[in-house]
Design a protein around this motif. Structure first.
Motif, PDB file in Angstrom:
ATOM      1  N   ARG A  20      46.053  45.759  29.878  1.00 52.95           N
ATOM      2  CA  ARG A  20      46.010  46.049  30.300  1.00 52.95           C
ATOM      3  C   ARG A  20      47.297  47.355  30.480  1.00 52.95           C
ATOM      4  O   ARG A  20      47.283  47.495  31.425  1.00 52.95           O
ATOM      5  CB  ARG A  20      47.767  45.488  29.656  1.00 52.95           C
ATOM      6  CG  ARG A  20      47.783  43.303  30.069  1.00 52.95           C
ATOM      7  CD  ARG A  20      48.711  42.520  29.514  1.00 52.95           C
ATOM      8  NE  ARG A  20      48.152  41.507  29.927  1.00 52.95           N
ATOM      9  CZ  ARG A  20      47.833  40.366  29.450  1.00 52.95           C
ATOM     10  NH1 ARG A  20      47.654  40.484  28.257  1.00 52.95           N
ATOM     11  NH2 ARG A  20      47.636  38.759  29.507  1.00 52.95           N
ATOM     12  N   VAL A  23      44.906  48.299  32.989  1.00 59.69           N
ATOM     13  CA  VAL A  23      45.002  48.041  34.239  1.00 59.69           C
ATOM     14  C   VAL A  23      46.409  48.935  35.255  1.00 59.69           C
ATOM     15  O   VAL A  23      46.485  48.972  36.213  1.00 59.69           O
ATOM     16  CB  VAL A  23      45.682  46.596  34.230  1.00 59.69           C
ATOM     17  CG1 VAL A  23      45.831  46.059  35.668  1.00 59.69           C
ATOM     18  CG2 VAL A  23      44.077  45.904  33.451  1.00 59.69           C
ATOM     19  N   CYS A  32      46.037  49.260  42.921  1.00 60.72           N
ATOM     20  CA  CYS A  32      45.215  48.749  42.749  1.00 60.72           C
ATOM     21  C   CYS A  32      45.731  47.319  42.702  1.00 60.72           C
ATOM     22  O   CYS A  32      46.776  47.421  42.862  1.00 60.72           O
ATOM     23  CB  CYS A  32      44.642  48.644  41.176  1.00 60.72           C
ATOM     24  SG  CYS A  32      45.528  48.215  39.612  1.00 60.72           S
ATOM     25  N   SER A  37      45.393  41.266  38.417  1.00 58.73           N
ATOM     26  CA  SER A  37      44.381  41.910  37.290  1.00 58.73           C
ATOM     27  C   SER A  37      45.183  41.518  36.294  1.00 58.73           C
ATOM     28  O   SER A  37      44.089  40.856  34.627  1.00 58.73           O
ATOM     29  CB  SER A  37      44.447  43.185  37.526  1.00 58.73           C
ATOM     30  OG  SER A  37      43.662  43.603  38.302  1.00 58.73           O
ATOM     31  N   HIS A  73      39.310  41.272  42.936  1.00 60.98           N
ATOM     32  CA  HIS A  73      40.465  42.341  43.268  1.00 60.98           C
ATOM     33  C   HIS A  73      40.587  42.307  41.895  1.00 60.98           C
ATOM     34  O   HIS A  73      41.764  43.092  41.798  1.00 60.98           O
ATOM     35  CB  HIS A  73      40.990  41.482  44.280  1.00 60.98           C
ATOM     36  CG  HIS A  73      41.579  40.707  44.239  1.00 60.98           C
ATOM     37  ND1 HIS A  73      40.582  39.514  44.802  1.00 60.98           N
ATOM     38  CD2 HIS A  73      42.716  39.835  43.196  1.00 60.98           C
ATOM     39  CE1 HIS A  73      41.750  38.237  44.184  1.00 60.98           C
ATOM     40  NE2 HIS A  73      42.781  38.266  43.626  1.00 60.98           N
ATOM     41  N   ASP A  74      40.074  41.105  40.559  1.00 57.79           N
ATOM     42  CA  ASP A  74      40.832  41.695  39.333  1.00 57.79           C
ATOM     43  C   ASP A  74      39.864  42.635  38.267  1.00 57.79           C
ATOM     44  O   ASP A  74      39.929  42.946  37.547  1.00 57.79           O
ATOM     45  CB  ASP A  74      40.466  40.284  38.142  1.00 57.79           C
ATOM     46  CG  ASP A  74      41.853  38.881  39.067  1.00 57.79           C
ATOM     47  OD1 ASP A  74      42.454  39.310  39.968  1.00 57.79           O
ATOM     48  OD2 ASP A  74      42.068  37.775  38.446  1.00 57.79           O
ATOM     49  N   PRO A  76      39.960  45.999  37.489  1.00 55.92           N
ATOM     50  CA  PRO A  76      41.159  46.821  37.063  1.00 55.92           C
ATOM     51  C   PRO A  76      41.073  45.875  35.245  1.00 55.92           C
ATOM     52  O   PRO A  76      40.020  46.470  34.380  1.00 55.92           O
ATOM     53  CB  PRO A  76      42.247  46.816  37.037  1.00 55.92           C
ATOM     54  CG  PRO A  76      42.225  46.068  38.662  1.00 55.92           C
ATOM     55  CD  PRO A  76      40.837  45.466  38.912  1.00 55.92           C
ATOM     56  N   ALA A  77      40.970  44.755  34.816  1.00 57.10           N
ATOM     57  CA  ALA A  77      41.188  44.121  33.742  1.00 57.10           C
ATOM     58  C   ALA A  77      39.852  43.478  32.830  1.00 57.10           C
ATOM     59  O   ALA A  77      39.188  43.823  32.234  1.00 57.10           O
ATOM     60  CB  ALA A  77      41.717  42.261  34.349  1.00 57.10           C
ATOM     61  N   TRP A 105      38.280  48.984  44.289  1.00 56.16           N
ATOM     62  CA  TRP A 105      39.227  47.729  44.608  1.00 56.16           C
ATOM     63  C   TRP A 105      38.022  46.593  43.979  1.00 56.16           C
ATOM     64  O   TRP A 105      38.721  45.221  43.563  1.00 56.16           O
ATOM     65  CB  TRP A 105      39.192  47.945  45.668  1.00 56.16           C
ATOM     66  CG  TRP A 105      40.821  48.612  45.790  1.00 56.16           C
ATOM     67  CD1 TRP A 105      42.020  48.712  44.732  1.00 56.16           C
ATOM     68  CD2 TRP A 105      41.096  48.746  47.139  1.00 56.16           C
ATOM     69  NE1 TRP A 105      42.223  50.470  45.305  1.00 56.16           N
ATOM     70  CE2 TRP A 105      41.661  50.236  46.813  1.00 56.16           C
ATOM     71  CE3 TRP A 105      40.817  49.156  48.287  1.00 56.16           C
ATOM     72  CZ2 TRP A 105      43.001  50.848  47.699  1.00 56.16           C
ATOM     73  CZ3 TRP A 105      41.015  49.743  49.503  1.00 56.16           C
ATOM     74  CH2 TRP A 105      42.240  50.931  48.475  1.00 56.16           C
TER      75      TRP A 105
END
Length: 288
Positions: A20, A23, A32, A37, A73-74, A76-77, A105
């Motif tokens: 997290r 993120v 983002c 995420s 689009h998730d 980053p996680a 992205w």
């Protein structure tokens, strides 16, 4: 695999907290999709640490398991999880949206560990079906997990994929629905209601389990029980909270895509780790 020990779950919680933080740090210099995420972190951490046979040494092995992030689009996680498991160098996350790297992205197959590009929603369930059929034809034991967003289920291709998966008895295929109740900047039930979601998947022939997507005990119990029934598409609906871990942005439709300043990122990290801070007001965040 059964992980019902406090120590093990604490380890997963520690990893999820670090993911997290990654993120949050990616939600600047262009921003983002932070809310969705953060809702998916716990499921992704569990899958990569405890369920899937995916690690740095087998990324090209035909016997590996597969994870397809259909709600791209998730990412980053996903990338934050990669960093914590040694699949991606941590300093590369700082290259987010820079032209000299491939971190942006949505997932890019030029990043090791990413199986397929995603961005336009609704496409990867069909890709997952192709992989699952190939595995069946080879008599393989690989597992295929496709992570979908709840808003993504407005795409008819998701439901067509469910029909095809059941027609071919793909019990090696698992759809995981990140049910955070939002799509873009609107609640799902205010746009095109999805409930009763479990009943709908069951009517398409799938076998379904619904869990708290932030409770590692429930996550572990569900995945340990797979397949729930042979010869059917397996579906796990994970009820989650958009923006999980940051009370100031949790369950907020306007915290879909955020582009924070450096100072705001520092404040959010303090909030994430539970340190005293002046919480952000709705007027201080830059949102696009």
């Amino acid at each position: 695999m059964n992980l019902h020990t406090t120590t093990t779950f604490k380890h997963l919680e520690d990893i999820a907290l670090k993911v997290r933080s990654h993120v949050v740090k990616m939600a600047t210099n262009g921003g983002c999709f932070i809310g969705a995420s953060l809702s998916a972190v716990d499921v992704l951490v569990y899958l990569y640490t405890e369920y899937l046979n995916i690690h740095s040494a087998n990324l090209n092995d035909p016997e590996r398991d597969y994870l397809l992030l259909s709600k791209g689009h998730d990412v980053p996680a996903l990338y934050g999880t990669f960093v914590e498991l040694g699949l991606l160098e941590g300093d590369r996350l700082g290259n987010h949206l820079l032209l000299d790297d491939h971190i942006y992205w949505h997932p890019n197959v030029k990043i090791k560990g990413v199986e397929f590009h995603s961005g336009s929603l609704g496409h990867l369930p069909s890709v997952a079906i192709g992989i699952a059929i190939d595995i069946k034809l080879r008599n393989g034991k690989n597992k295929v997990v496709c992570v979908l967003g709840d808003g993504e289920l407005n795409e008819g291709t998701c439901w067509e994929a469910a029909l095809v998966a059941n027609a071919y008895k793909l019990d090696n295929l698992i759809f995981v629905i990140d049910r955070n109740q939002f799509q873009a900047n609107m609640a799902t039930e205010d746009l095109i209601p999805l409930e009763p979601l479990k009943d709908k998947f069951e009517s398409f022939g799938a076998v379904v389990r619904r869990i708290d997507g932030h409770d590692f005990a429930q996550i572990d119990e569900a995945f340990s029980a797979l397949p729930f029934e042979e010869g059917k598409l397996q579906v796990i609906i994970a009820d989650t909270i958009r923006g999980k871990g940051l009370p100031s942005i949790e369950r907020r439709a306007d915290r879909w895509f955020c582009n924070f300043t450096t100072d705001e990122i520092e404040q959010l990290l303090q909030e994430l780790y539970g340190e005293p801070q002046a919480f952000l007001t709705s007027n201080t965040l830059v949102v696009r």
